[in-house]
Design a protein around this motif. Sequence first.
Motif, PDB file in Angstrom:
ATOM      1  N   ALA A 149       0.828  -1.199   0.000  1.00  0.00           N
ATOM      2  CA  ALA A 149       0.000   0.000   0.000  1.00  0.00           C
ATOM      3  C   ALA A 149       0.863   1.250   0.000  1.00  0.00           C
ATOM      4  O   ALA A 149       1.778   1.390   0.811  1.00  0.00           O
ATOM      5  N   SER A 150       0.574   2.149  -0.918  1.00  0.00           N
ATOM      6  CA  SER A 150       1.192   3.464  -0.944  1.00  0.00           C
ATOM      7  C   SER A 150       0.197   4.449  -0.327  1.00  0.00           C
ATOM      8  O   SER A 150      -0.903   4.626  -0.841  1.00  0.00           O
ATOM      9  N   VAL A 151       0.596   5.071   0.777  1.00  0.00           N
ATOM     10  CA  VAL A 151      -0.304   5.949   1.525  1.00  0.00           C
ATOM     11  C   VAL A 151       0.018   7.402   1.179  1.00  0.00           C
ATOM     12  O   VAL A 151       1.045   7.940   1.598  1.00  0.00           O
ATOM     13  N   GLN A 152      -0.849   8.016   0.382  1.00  0.00           N
ATOM     14  CA  GLN A 152      -0.683   9.415  -0.008  1.00  0.00           C
ATOM     15  C   GLN A 152      -1.280  10.268   1.117  1.00  0.00           C
ATOM     16  O   GLN A 152      -2.425  10.683   1.069  1.00  0.00           O
ATOM     17  N   LEU A 170      -1.164   6.569  12.028  1.00  0.00           N
ATOM     18  CA  LEU A 170      -1.401   5.255  12.643  1.00  0.00           C
ATOM     19  C   LEU A 170      -2.753   4.694  12.224  1.00  0.00           C
ATOM     20  O   LEU A 170      -2.879   3.508  11.897  1.00  0.00           O
ATOM     21  N   LYS A 171      -3.782   5.546  12.230  1.00  0.00           N
ATOM     22  CA  LYS A 171      -5.122   5.098  11.838  1.00  0.00           C
ATOM     23  C   LYS A 171      -5.144   4.655  10.377  1.00  0.00           C
ATOM     24  O   LYS A 171      -5.707   3.614  10.032  1.00  0.00           O
ATOM     25  N   VAL A 172      -4.536   5.464   9.529  1.00  0.00           N
ATOM     26  CA  VAL A 172      -4.515   5.148   8.090  1.00  0.00           C
ATOM     27  C   VAL A 172      -3.737   3.861   7.843  1.00  0.00           C
ATOM     28  O   VAL A 172      -4.152   3.001   7.050  1.00  0.00           O
ATOM     29  N   THR A 173      -2.618   3.717   8.511  1.00  0.00           N
ATOM     30  CA  THR A 173      -1.800   2.514   8.348  1.00  0.00           C
ATOM     31  C   THR A 173      -2.549   1.277   8.820  1.00  0.00           C
ATOM     32  O   THR A 173      -2.541   0.238   8.153  1.00  0.00           O
ATOM     33  N   VAL A 213       3.893   2.154   2.750  1.00  0.00           N
ATOM     34  CA  VAL A 213       4.890   3.223   2.625  1.00  0.00           C
ATOM     35  C   VAL A 213       4.168   4.556   2.704  1.00  0.00           C
ATOM     36  O   VAL A 213       3.166   4.773   2.009  1.00  0.00           O
ATOM     37  N   ALA A 214       4.651   5.446   3.572  1.00  0.00           N
ATOM     38  CA  ALA A 214       4.089   6.786   3.757  1.00  0.00           C
ATOM     39  C   ALA A 214       5.101   7.822   3.289  1.00  0.00           C
ATOM     40  O   ALA A 214       6.287   7.531   3.140  1.00  0.00           O
ATOM     41  N   PRO A 215       4.663   9.078   3.087  1.00  0.00           N
ATOM     42  CA  PRO A 215       5.545  10.073   2.469  1.00  0.00           C
ATOM     43  C   PRO A 215       6.724  10.514   3.324  1.00  0.00           C
ATOM     44  O   PRO A 215       6.838  10.207   4.509  1.00  0.00           O
ATOM     45  N   GLU A 216       7.573  11.285   2.688  1.00  0.00           N
ATOM     46  CA  GLU A 216       8.684  11.994   3.329  1.00  0.00           C
ATOM     47  C   GLU A 216       8.131  12.952   4.388  1.00  0.00           C
ATOM     48  O   GLU A 216       7.100  13.600   4.191  1.00  0.00           O
ATOM     49  N   GLU A 218      -7.209  14.966   1.713  1.00  0.00           N
ATOM     50  CA  GLU A 218      -7.526  13.678   2.308  1.00  0.00           C
ATOM     51  C   GLU A 218      -6.503  12.628   1.881  1.00  0.00           C
ATOM     52  O   GLU A 218      -5.875  12.720   0.831  1.00  0.00           O
ATOM     53  N   THR A 219      -6.370  11.610   2.703  1.00  0.00           N
ATOM     54  CA  THR A 219      -5.443  10.519   2.402  1.00  0.00           C
ATOM     55  C   THR A 219      -5.984   9.645   1.282  1.00  0.00           C
ATOM     56  O   THR A 219      -7.178   9.321   1.241  1.00  0.00           O
ATOM     57  N   THR A 220      -5.107   9.276   0.358  1.00  0.00           N
ATOM     58  CA  THR A 220      -5.440   8.333  -0.705  1.00  0.00           C
ATOM     59  C   THR A 220      -4.526   7.121  -0.564  1.00  0.00           C
ATOM     60  O   THR A 220      -3.298   7.273  -0.514  1.00  0.00           O
ATOM     61  N   VAL A 221      -5.102   5.934  -0.502  1.00  0.00           N
ATOM     62  CA  VAL A 221      -4.313   4.712  -0.372  1.00  0.00           C
ATOM     63  C   VAL A 221      -4.417   3.917  -1.668  1.00  0.00           C
ATOM     64  O   VAL A 221      -5.522   3.655  -2.159  1.00  0.00           O
TER      65      VAL A 221
END
Length: 613
Positions: free
Chosen positions: A48-51, A67-70, A82-85, A278-281
């Motif tokens: 999963a790529s977490v934008q 943490l919630k998104v992951t 993987v989450a961003p820089e 918003e987060t995009t996965v």
Amino acid sequence: MQPRRLLTVIALIFTLISVGGYQWHKSEYPALAKAPNMETVNKPFKAASVQFNPILNERDKNVDELLKVTEEAFKKGARLVVAPEMSTTGYYYADRESIKPFVDTIPGKTTAAFEKIAKKYNSYIVFGMPEVDKSSDLYYNSAALVGPEGYIGKYRKTQMWESETHWGAWGDLGVPVFDTKLGKIAINICMDSAYSETARLAGIQGADILAFPTNSSAQAISALPARAQQNGMYVVSANRSNTENGFHMIGGSAIWSPEGKKLAEAPVVMTPKEDVNETTVTYATIDPKQYENENKQMLQKRRPELYKELMQTVAPWDYTKNTTPHDITAAALQYEPVIGDKDRNKEKITSLIKEAKTENPELNLVVLPELSLTGPVTGMDKKEIGPLAEDTSGETVQFFAGLAKQYQVSIVAGLIEKQSNKLFNSAILFSEDGKIAGSYQKTHLNKSDETWASAGSSLPVFKTKALGTIGILVGEDAAYPEAAGVLAVKRADIIAIPSAWNGQYGGEMEINKIVSANPYPEGSMVTWDAVAIGAQAYTVVANYVGTDNKYLGRSSLYTLDPLYALDQPAAASADKEEALVVKFTTIQPTAWFNQEMLILSRQPAYFKPLIEE
């Protein structure tokens, strides 16, 4: 020793010895120090790529939300997230004082929070964060890897962007590769991808997956298909999709296969008006059976003894470099070769040059495919090839010298060169007066070449009045980024690539078309573009069409920076005989990123493993 076993040994050695003079201490890499016997995942798994778009100066809120998104991604079956820089803090900080309240040690409080969910779901996460080193009180733009076994390791960004240098120190750990249940995972961060060496350091250690946290406006994410392909590894990139302090990040988080194929991609948002806060996965499947692949096997054919210049940083007042831009009108010739029939090929070449010069009187450079008069000799044995070989006083040299003088153009053309008792797949640069300005012998041979040719022993550049400084690569040379890197250090303004390409390496570019302000033409090829971008040298490629070998044409010009509208790539058709005529001005001294910037910002102290034999 089998390639996979050799790469495993190399990776183990790197955990025990220094990289660039810095040792990897057991206390910093507990998972590596313990060398656990973990059950390796052999079946395909979900990545999963977490934008994710953090709020500046809100570390605790960002960590809680990430943490919630992951956890949600883990619940949906992701084994790697993987989450961003700088995902725990936001990106822009003016100086050390402004970021001081938000840094954390690695390992530390932040990694401990992620350890709990990683263990709960038997999965892994890579995320970017600002790190403080307790012993030195230095800050780093870092990324941490956490898994079921706890904190595994960290990476400190090697090639920083300018804004980070106001608060952070250059990364000092090299590029470690971590053994996990999912395979060997390495990390690069954002600007690292502009320098092929950082991903290559992961590749030569046998990395299966490159996790890529980024805050990219285009450049960093556009390089990723090449980095995947050059090293035969999956790349999982996570970008942001909003604007912070005027800096817009375009999204486009993606997962790439070891062949440089796009497996999944989040939407691209090119302007602040399109911001997605918003987060995009984005999910894709990684198959461990693909960890062993042809691209990774090509690493075994590297020529480290030729790459010593990668370790050099020439000072800004380099008096040997060319400082005069040259206006170039170049023709890349493509035609269907008549194999072994030099006379027929001469007719085709003469006709194409005459037409190009008539229509473009300012034409001053012509590049032809490799083995230009004989055509490729694939399938022939050495006895058949021998009579086609000649020295530099032979028929081929005389023919092209005459054409260069007649049409007042510089020409790069290939031949089977005979030197003593050896044969070479060579290319010669003729100046407009018909004299030889330089010659190059192909250094990275393909399987066909190996049946008859000896490998060249150097990567030279040639200084000319008409063109500036020009380097030459032949065919498969282009697939080894170190070769173009050496030409960059030697300050090549132009790279000519005589080629005979039918898809045996590289592939069509699959970056999102809207990412580049000046669009790439149909059929653009990843490998050739990577040469130009990676060396910051205008690159002219000449390829064949047709024959039983099904050559794919697409003779082309690749440029320094189409992404931000500096210049325009061009490509010929896939199947027509033609002269692709292109125009460009070398060096581009006022561009925001050019060869000068590339050379002065490289961090070669950490590149030493690339030149060790």
